[in-house]
Write an enzyme that holds these catalytic residues in place. Structure first.
Site, PDB file in Angstrom:
ATOM      1  N   ASP A   1      40.368  30.281  35.544  1.00  0.00           N
ATOM      2  CA  ASP A   1      39.917  28.912  35.359  1.00  0.00           C
ATOM      3  C   ASP A   1      40.408  28.447  33.985  1.00  0.00           C
ATOM      4  O   ASP A   1      40.723  29.269  33.113  1.00  0.00           O
ATOM      5  CB  ASP A   1      38.390  28.885  35.442  1.00  0.00           C
ATOM      6  CG  ASP A   1      37.825  27.521  35.111  1.00  0.00           C
ATOM      7  OD1 ASP A   1      38.335  26.530  35.653  1.00  0.00           O
ATOM      8  OD2 ASP A   1      36.888  27.458  34.309  1.00  0.00           O
TER       9      ASP A   1
ATOM     10  N   ASP B   1      33.853  30.517  34.396  1.00  0.00           N
ATOM     11  CA  ASP B   1      32.560  30.346  33.744  1.00  0.00           C
ATOM     12  C   ASP B   1      31.614  29.428  34.488  1.00  0.00           C
ATOM     13  O   ASP B   1      30.431  29.388  34.195  1.00  0.00           O
ATOM     14  CB  ASP B   1      32.766  29.810  32.320  1.00  0.00           C
ATOM     15  CG  ASP B   1      33.281  28.372  32.324  1.00  0.00           C
ATOM     16  OD1 ASP B   1      34.069  28.022  33.233  1.00  0.00           O
ATOM     17  OD2 ASP B   1      32.907  27.595  31.425  1.00  0.00           O
TER      18      ASP B   1
ATOM     19  N   ASP C   1      33.568  28.326  39.939  1.00  0.00           N
ATOM     20  CA  ASP C   1      34.365  29.559  39.897  1.00  0.00           C
ATOM     21  C   ASP C   1      33.700  30.708  40.647  1.00  0.00           C
ATOM     22  O   ASP C   1      34.351  31.710  40.957  1.00  0.00           O
ATOM     23  CB  ASP C   1      34.593  30.002  38.445  1.00  0.00           C
ATOM     24  CG  ASP C   1      35.297  28.953  37.620  1.00  0.00           C
ATOM     25  OD1 ASP C   1      36.285  28.396  38.117  1.00  0.00           O
ATOM     26  OD2 ASP C   1      34.857  28.686  36.491  1.00  0.00           O
TER      27      ASP C   1
ATOM     28  N   ASP D   1      32.211  72.303  39.282  1.00  0.00           N
ATOM     29  CA  ASP D   1      32.084  70.847  39.390  1.00  0.00           C
ATOM     30  C   ASP D   1      31.117  70.300  38.359  1.00  0.00           C
ATOM     31  O   ASP D   1      31.246  69.163  37.905  1.00  0.00           O
ATOM     32  CB  ASP D   1      31.626  70.454  40.801  1.00  0.00           C
ATOM     33  CG  ASP D   1      32.792  70.412  41.784  1.00  0.00           C
ATOM     34  OD1 ASP D   1      33.937  70.397  41.315  1.00  0.00           O
ATOM     35  OD2 ASP D   1      32.555  70.403  43.002  1.00  0.00           O
TER      36      ASP D   1
END
Length: 958
Positions: A346, A599, A603, A715
C-alpha cells in the site's frame, strides 16, 4: 487540500430523487443491475427501501421489520472453537501414525513404550494448538471497529441508538468528530469533509455533497448534515472487506511441506511394514509378535519431534524479530517470509508518512523566500487557535508564529468548499489594511487582476506539470486596500515517502524480492511516489481489473487471465480492497510467494490473502489482525532485516529436515533389512540357546526402549540447531524437496550400510576367524551386540547432522554453532555412558559394553562419517552437473546475487573496478577512466526529479 481533494465515487442516488427535504421515491429502471438491495431470494427493490420521509424517518415498526429482513448492522463472524482446533491437532496424518503405534503398544501391553509415545503425542499437539490459539482474529477486529452508536430519526424524533440497529432507509445525522456508522448517502444540505484514508488510501479528507456516499468506518472531520443509510452490515464497503478476509481459509505453506514430507515417509513405512508383516506371517510368526516387530518399524518411520523442533526454531526467529520491533502473530509465517519473492505494498501510511509535508515554493514577488509565502499563508488562518484542518496544521507547524502577532486580524472567513478558499483581512504593523487569501490555485488566479495577465500561461503550465506528478499546491494571493489582488506564489506539498522507504525497496530488490505499489490514491500521485522511490512509473488504474464478488470464491483462472499484466507493471492506483485481494491472488496463482504491507481497513483482505501480511506501525486493528507480522516501530527497514533473519531460520529448518529424513530412512531401512535378512540362529552366525540362556530370536530387532532413548536424547538436543551458524541465502528460499529427499536418502543409506556391516561383525564375533577376533576385539555377548548397535545408531544420527547442515560442501566448510556443538557433545557422551553402564537391567536384553568395544564403535562411526560426507559432496556434484530440480541454476543465481550484494558485479561493481584501476594506471589514462566512472555514477542516480527553487521570476523549475 480542500479544493483539490477528489470527491468520492457515487452510487445510485437514493436521496437525489427528493429535494428540499421532501420525501420522494427512487425510481430506477428495471434493467439497472443495482436496482435491488441484497442478493438472491431476499433481494428487495431499492425503490421500496429508499423512499423514507426525511422529515419523519422510518417508523419503529418498519425499522424492526427491516432488521428482521436484513439482519443487524454488524459483521458476521466466522469462528472455529478452540476445542475443535485442539481436536484437529490430534487427527492429522502424523498424529494418526502415532496413535496407531500407541494402539499396537497397548495391544501387546508394553506400558512403558506406550506412555512415552503418548507423552510425545500430547506434546506435539498442545504446542501446535497453543501457537494457533495466540493468533489474532481479523474479523473480530473489524467487528470491534464498528462504531457502537448513531443519531437516527425514528417516528419524527432524533434518538441515539446502537449502530447495529440501523437499517437501510434510516435517516441519520453525520457531524464533525463522529464515525460513519453505515454506508449512507448525503442528503441535500451543507457540505462535509470525510477522512476515509483507512478505507481508500486517499491522503486528505474528501469533500462530500448531496448524492455522495460516506462509507462505514470513515470519520467526519468538518461539517454536519443528514444522510440516508443505503447499506448495512455485510452489504457495506466495510462488510465486503470483512467477507474477503473470511474467504481466506486454507492450510499454510509450511504445514503443506510437513505433510508432503510426512506422506513421503508414510509411504515408505507402509510399504516396509506391509512387506515385513507378510513375511513374518508367512514364516509362521505369532500374530502379536509380528505386530510387535511392525510397530518398531512404524515408530522408526515417524519423525515424531519434527513439528516440535521446527516450531522451536521458528519461535527463536520470532524472538529475534521482536528485538527488531516486529511482532509475529503466525509462527509459520517465518518460513514463508524466507521464500517471499514479491512484495506488494500500500502507499498511504505504508510507503509514505500519511502526513502532508511542505515541499517547495514558487513566488512571483522578487526577493520573496519560502518564509514570506508561509507567513502570508499563516495570516489567512486563526494562528492563535488550534488548527481546524490538515492544511492549516501544515502551514502553522512550519511557520514561526512570533512575527504574526504584529498583525491585527480584522476579519476571518473560514474555508468554504464551494468557494474553495480561505480569506482574512488584516492590518500590518505600518497600519496598512490588506486581504490575504489562500486556496485552490485556479480559483485564486481568476481573482488576481493585478498580475494575472503577466503570469497566467506560466502559472497554469507549472500547476499542470505538478498535477501530472501528483503534487498538490496551495496558492497565496494578497490585495492591499485600494489595489487589485496579486498572486504572491504557492506552496507545494505532498504525502512524502518514509525516510527509509527508498533504501528498503532497494535492499528488498537486492535480496531477490520484487516490489509493487497498490494504492487507492490517484494515479498521478502514485506515479510521483514511485518515481521518487525508484520503483518505475508504469502504473495502471483499477479499470483494467474486474470487480470480484466478495461472497464467491475467486476463480482459479485469475492468474492466467490477469497474471502476466500484473507482473509487467510497477503498480496499480485507484483500487478497492477487492482489487488488492485479486492482485495478490493472481500473483499467488502464478507461483509467486507474495507478501503484502498495509495499514488500513482497505488493506486487510490483501494482507490476509497474501502468503505473508505485514502491518506497519499505526495500522488499524483490522490490518493488524489480518497480518502475520506487525511492525511496532516507524519505517520499513525491519522488513528486509526480517527477510534475512527468516532465511537463516529457513536454512536451519531445512538442515534439520535433511537430517531427520536421513535418520528416519536409516532406521527404517536398517530394521527392514535386518528383519528380512539377519537371522541370528542361522548361518553364518549360528547363535544357540546355550549361548543366550534363552531361545534365540528368529530376527534381529533393537528393543523399542533403545529407539525411544535415541529419539528423546537426539531429537531433544537437536533443538539446538535453532542456534546453528548459517549463511542466509541472497535469493528467496524454496523447498526443493527432490533435492532434500535425494541427499537425505543418500546420507541415510550410507549410514544403513555401515550399520548392517557392524551388526554382521558383532553377531559373527563369537565364531572362529571373525573380524573382531582378527582385530583383537574378542567375543561379544548377544546383549552387547544390542548395545553396540544402539550406540552406533545414536552416534551416526548426531554425526549425520554435521554433514546435512552443509549442503554443497564438506562438513568442515562451515563452523557449527556453539549450542549445536555443545548439544552434540552432551548427547554423544550420554549415549556412550549409557552403553558402558546400561541402567535398565536384563529385562531389556541389553548389556553394558567394555571400554574397548565403545572406543571401537566411536572410531567406526567417525570413519564412516567421513565416507558419508565425502560421498555427499560427490552426490551434489552429480546433481549439479545434470541440474537436477534446477539445483545448478539456483546455485548460480545465488552466487551471482551474492557478488552483486558485495559490489563485485553490476553497475556498482563496475564502478568499484574502475576506481581500483584508476589507482594503478598511468596519468595519460586517468581522464578517460574518470569520464567512464562519472557516467556510470550518473546512471545510478535518479536525475529526473524536477525541483522548484526560490526565484524572482516564474522560470524556476529545473
Amino acid at each position: 487540500f480542500h479544493s483539490i481533494a477528489v470527491t468520492s465515487s457515487s452510487m445510485a442516488s437514493p436521496a437525489a430523487a427528493g429535494s428540499g427535504g421532501l420525501s420522494a421515491p427512487l425510481l430506477l429502471p428495471v434493467t439497472d443491475p443495482d436496482a435491488f438491495y441484497g442478493k438472491g431470494p431476499d433481494a428487495v427493490p431499492k425503490a421500496t427501501l429508499f423512499d423514507t420521509s426525511v422529515e419523519t424517518g422510518l417508523t419503529t415498526e418498519e425499522a424492526e421489520r427491516r432488521i428482521g429482513l436484513f439482519g443487524p448492522n454488524e459483521l458476521v463472524e466466522k469462528t472455529v472453537s478452540p476445542w475443535v482446533k485442539l481436536v484437529k491437532e490430534f487427527t492429522g496424518p502424523m498424529p494418526i501414525m502415532i496413535w496407531l503405534a500407541i494402539l499396537v503398544e497397548a495391544i501387546i501391553k508394553d506400558v512403558p513404550d506406550l506412555l512415552i509415545l503418548l507423552f510425545l503425542q500430547l506434546l506435539n499437539g498442545f504446542v501446535g494448538w497453543y501457537e494457533d490459539y495466540k493468533a489474532g482474529n481479523a474479523v473480530a477486529a473489524l467487528k470491534a471497529a464498528l462504531k457502537p452508536e448513531a443519531q437516527v430519526k425514528r417516528d419524527g424524533i432524533f434518538k441515539t441508538i446502537n449502530a447495529s440497529l440501523l437499517v437501510p432507509g434510516d435517516i441519520i445525522t453525520l457531524s464533525a468528530g463522529a464515525a460513519v456508522p453505515a454506508d449512507c448517502e448525503i442528503l441535500p444540505g451543507a457540505l462535509i469533509e470525510v477522512d476515509q484514508a483507512a478505507l481508500t488510501g486517499e491522503s486528505l479528507p474528501v469533500t462530500m455533497r448531496a448524492g455522495d456516499v460516506a462509507k462505514m468506518g470513515s470519520n467526519v472531520t468538518r461539517g454536519e448534515v443528514e444522510a440516508m443509510v443505503c447499506a448495512t452490515g455485510g452489504e457495506t464497503f466495510f462488510g465486503k472487506t470483512a467477507a474477503l478476509i473470511q474467504s481466506v481459509d486454507e492450510m499454510g505453506h509450511f504445514q503443506k511441506i510437513i505433510l508432503r514430507i510426512t506422506f513421503g515417509l508414510m509411504g515408505l513405512s507402509i510399504v516396509a511394514v506391509s512387506i515385513t508383516l507378510g513375511y513374518l506371517l508367512l514364516h509362521g510368526e505369532d500374530i502379536l509378535e509380528a505386530i510387535a516387530f511392525c510397530v518398531v518399524l512404524l515408530i522408526a518411520s515417524i519423525p515424531i519431534a519434527m513439528q516440535v523442533v521446527c516450531t522451536t526454531t521458528m519461535a527463536l526467529g520470532c524472538r529475534m524479530l521482536a528485538d527488531e520491533k516486529a511482532i509475529v502473530t503466525r509462527l509459520t509465517s517465518i518460513e514463508q517470509l524466507a521464500g517471499m519473492n514479491m512484495l506488494c505494498s500500500d502507499k498511504t501510511g505504508t510507503l509514505t508518512l500519511n502526513k502532508m509535508v511542505l515541499q517547495d515554493y514558487f513566488t512571483y514577488v522578487p526577493g520573496f523566500t519560502k518564509e514570506h509565502i508561509l507567513r502570508f499563508a499563516a495570516l489567512a488562518a486563526k494562528w492563535k487557535e488550534p488548527a481546524k484542518d490538515a492544511l492549516d496544521t501544515l502551514v502553522l507547524n512550519a511557520v514561526d508564529k512570533t512575527p504574526l502577532d504584529a498583525y491585527e486580524q480584522l476579519e476571518y472567513i473560514p474555508f468554504d468548499p464551494v468557494k474553495k478558499r480561505t480569506e482574512a483581512t488584516l492590518r500590518d504593523p505600518q497600519g496598512r489594511i490588506f486581504t490575504v487569501t489562500k486556496g485552490a490555485p485556479n480559483v485564486l488566479l481568476a481573482l488576481c487582476e493585478g498580475n494575472r495577465a503577466q503570469i497566467e500561461d506560466e502559472f497554469n503550465r507549472t500547476i499542470e506539470e505538478l498535477a501530472e506528478r501528483g503534487i498538490r499546491a496551495l496558492a497565496v494571493s494578497v490585495a492591499y486596500q485600494g489595489e487589485p489582488m496579486k498572486m504572491y506564489g504557492f506552496l507545494t506539498f505532498l504525502d512524502p515517502p518514509r525516510p527509509d522507504t527508498k533504501v528498503t525497496i532497494e535492499r528488498a530488490i537486492e535480496h531477490g524480492c520484487d516490489v509493487k505499489m497498490i494504492t487507492g490514491d490517484h494515479a498521478a500521485i502514485a506515479k510521483e511516489t514511485c518515481r521518487v522511490l525508484g520503483m518505475g512509473t508504469n502504473i495502471l488504474k483499477a479499470d483494467v481489473l474486474p470487480m470480484v464478488d466478495t461472497k464467491e470464491q475467486l476463480p482459479k483462472t485469475i492468474g492466467d487471465d490477469y497474471g502476466e499484466m500484473i507482473e509487467n507493471v510497477n503498480g496499480f492506483a485507484q483500487v478497492f480492497p477487492e482489487h488488492k485481494f485479486l492482485i495478490v491472488e493472481a500473483l499467488r496463482q502464478r507461483g509467486w510467494s507474495c507478501g503484502m504491507t498495509g495499514d488500513g481497513v482497505n488493506d486487510a483482505p490483501a494482507l490476509k490473502r497474501a502468503d505473508i501480511g505485514i502491518a506497519v506501525q499505526g495500522a488499524t486493528d483490522a490490518a493488524r489482525a489480518a497480518s502475520d507480522i506487525i511492525l511496532t516501530a516507524p519505517g520499513l527497514s525491519v522488513i528486509v532485516d526480517a527477510i534475512v533473519i527468516s532465511r537463516s531460520i529457513f536454512q536451519r529448518m531445512k538442515n534439520y529436515v535433511v537430517y531427520r529424513v536421513a535418520c528416519t530412512i536409516q532406521l527404517l531401512a536398517f530394521f527392514f533389512l535386518t528383519i528380512l535378512s539377519v537371522h541370528p540362529k542361522e548361518a553364518p552366525y549360528n547363535w544357540t540357546e546355550e549361548q543366550l540362556g534363552e531361545p534365540v530370536p528368529n530376527y534381529f530387532v533393537l528393543p523399542v526402549i533403545s529407539l525411544v532413548i535415541i529419539t528423546i536424547l537426539n531429537d531433544g538436543t537437536i533443538i539446538s540447531i535453532a542456534y546453528d551458524y548459517v549463511e542466509p541465502s541472497p535469493i528467496p528460499e524454496r523447498w526443493n524437496l527432490p533435492i532434500v529427499f535425494s541427499v537425505a536418502t543418500w546420507l541415510g543409506l550410507v549410514a544403513v550400510m555401515s550399520s548392517v556391516m557392524l551388526l554382521h561383525m558383532g553377531l559373527n564375533s563369537h565364531n572362529k576367524g571373525s573380524t573382531f577376533e582378527e582385530w583383537g576385539m574378542g567375543e561379544m555377548t548377544y546383549g552387547q551386540v544390542y548395545t553396540m548397535m544402539y550406540l552406533k545408531v545414536s552416534l551416526s544420527d548426531f554425526l549425520t547432522v554435521f554433514s546435512a547442515r552443509v549442503a554443497n560442501g564438506f562438513a568442515t566448510d562451515r563452523k557449527p554453532g556453539t549450542a549445536l556443538l555443545s548439544a552434540a557433545v552432551f548427547a554423544t557422551i550420554i549415549s556412550t555412558v549409557l552403553s558402558l553402564n546400561w541402567p535398565f537391567g536384563p529385562a531389556t536384553k541389553m548389556e553394558s559394553l567394555t571400554t574397548g568395544q565403545a572406543v571401537f564403535t566411536w572410531a567406526y562411526c567417525i570413519a564412516w562419517f567421513l565416507v558419508q560426507d565425502l560421498s555427499k559432496v560427490g552426490l551434489y556434484k552429480l546433481l549439479l552437473n545434470f541440474d537436477v530440480a534446477g539445483l545448478r541454476t539456483e546455485l548460480e543465481l545465488k552466487e551471482k546475487r551474492a557478488l552483486e550484494m558485495k559490489g563485485q558485479t553490476g553497475v556498482e561493481g563496475r564502478v568499484n573496478q574502475l576506481e581500483e584501476a584508476l589507482k594503478e594506471v598511468k596519468v595519460e589514462r586517468i581522464e578517460p577512466l574518470e569520464r567512464e566512472v562519472r557516467a556510470l555514477r550518473e546512471s545510478t542516480v535518479d536525475n529526473g526529479s524536477a525541483r522548484l527553487m526560490p526565484s524572482g521570476s516564474s522560470s524556476s523549475m529545473i
